[in-house]
Design an enzyme around this catalytic site. Structure first.
Site, PDB file in Angstrom:
ATOM      1  N   ASP A  28      41.587  35.727   8.554  1.00 11.82           N
ATOM      2  CA  ASP A  28      41.771  36.304   9.886  1.00 11.82           C
ATOM      3  C   ASP A  28      41.422  37.801   9.818  1.00 11.82           C
ATOM      4  OD1 ASP A  28      43.058  35.797  12.736  1.00 11.82           O
ATOM      5  OD2 ASP A  28      44.130  37.544  11.942  1.00 11.82           O
ATOM      6  N   TYR A  39      43.777  45.274  17.300  1.00 12.62           N
ATOM      7  CA  TYR A  39      42.977  44.686  18.386  1.00 12.62           C
ATOM      8  C   TYR A  39      42.489  45.752  19.360  1.00 12.62           C
ATOM      9  CZ  TYR A  39      44.355  40.064  16.833  1.00 12.62           C
ATOM     10  OH  TYR A  39      44.527  38.930  16.085  1.00 12.62           O
ATOM     11  N   HIS A  76      43.686  27.179  12.221  1.00 11.69           N
ATOM     12  CA  HIS A  76      43.374  28.547  11.802  1.00 11.69           C
ATOM     13  C   HIS A  76      44.143  28.952  10.545  1.00 11.69           C
ATOM     14  CE1 HIS A  76      42.358  32.787  12.457  1.00 11.69           C
ATOM     15  NE2 HIS A  76      43.640  33.091  12.334  1.00 11.69           N
TER      16      HIS A  76
END
Length: 282
Positions: free
Chosen positions: A100, A207, A262
């Site tokens: 990730d 982010y 994921h």
């Protein structure tokens, strides 16, 4: 009884907590969002048989320093952190593993310091050239809804905190194909890490700095031998983001894991460990 140890290292102006086990060449494992070193709990003892395994809490996470400025979480700083860990531990290079966000940092680090990466192992994070292509498609834009939410001030923090960090439980158990891969203890560990003072804003600040990563149009061909492992049922990152990666990596192989989300190294740890071991022994 686990024999891993907890320690701290100062790098690039921040004090980072890490877990380590084993001795020998360095294997550095970088976690993603919303995790911490604990997401490598099934890999640390396995690879400690042959390596000095180090799994840090990335800056802003869990027991590592949490700078307040949003600019502290740009990719150039995250890459410098990794360089400082490797050199600070007394090594010139490592086997670099990332999942990730940790995978995103690992890609960027391998481009910036290829001589410091003997082997690159990426779990469920596309090459940025493929990621930027994906962000032009409706299906990936829908999958990445949270990325846009996280651009806002304050609201994302409130959203993640709501109902005792229900977002975090949903992220793991909601996305996992095998729900039993995450115990209530595991979920609580992730919630408690996110609840540490300053952690949540720091985690989301990654982010808030993400879009400059997509503006680089000059991705050269990476010469570091690279393995990508991909849980096929990733609801955040589409499998199609992996197609064509070999155009950007000279020595590239990919292992897809079906019926897996994921959270690939936690949901299918034995298979992930097997694929990594095969790649390292080839």
């Amino acid at each position: 009884m686990e024999t891993w140890q907890h320690d701290y290292i100062t790098t690039n102006g921040v004090n980072l907590h890490y877990v380590t086990q084993g001795s020998g060449p360095l294997m550095l494992m970088l976690h993603g969002f919303p995790e911490f070193w604990y997401s490598w709990r099934y890999q640390i003892p396995e690879f400690a048989k042959n390596f000095k395994v180090v799994a840090p809490d990335l800056r802003g996470y869990n027991d590592s320093d949490k700078p307040k400025e949003q600019s502290a979480y740009v990719m150039t700083e995250l890459v410098k952190d990794v360089e400082g860990i490797i050199r600070g531990l007394g090594y010139d290079s490592c086997v670099l593993v990332g999942h990730d966000w940790g995978g995103g940092i690992a890609w960027s680090f391998a481009y910036a310091y290829p001589q410091m990466v003997e082997r690159l192992i990426i779990l469920n994070h596309p090459h940025y050239a493929k990621f930027s292509e994906g962000f032009r498609t409706p299906q990936q834009l829908l999958r990445s809804w949270y990325v846009f939410l996280f651009q806002l001030p304050i609201i994302p923090e409130l959203f993640v905190q709501a109902q005792d960090y229900q977002f975090i439980e949903n992220a793991f158990k909601g996305m996992a194909v095998n729900k039993s891969a995450f115990s209530s203890y595991d979920i609580d560990a992730y919630k408690n890490a996110a609840a540490k003072r300053g952690a949540l804003t720091a985690m989301i600040n990654y982010y808030r700095n993400i879009f400059p990563q997509f503006s680089n149009q000059n991705w050269s061909v990476l010469e570091v031998p690279t393995l990508m492992i991909w849980g096929e049922e990733d609801t955040a990152l589409g499998k199609e983001l992996t197609y064509g990666t070999e155009a950007y990596v000279e020595d590239f192989q990919i292992k897809y894991i079906p019926n897996c989300s994921h959270w690939v190294q936690q949901e299918q740890p034995e298979l992930v460990n097997q694929y990594i071991r095969e790649f390292l022994s080839a």
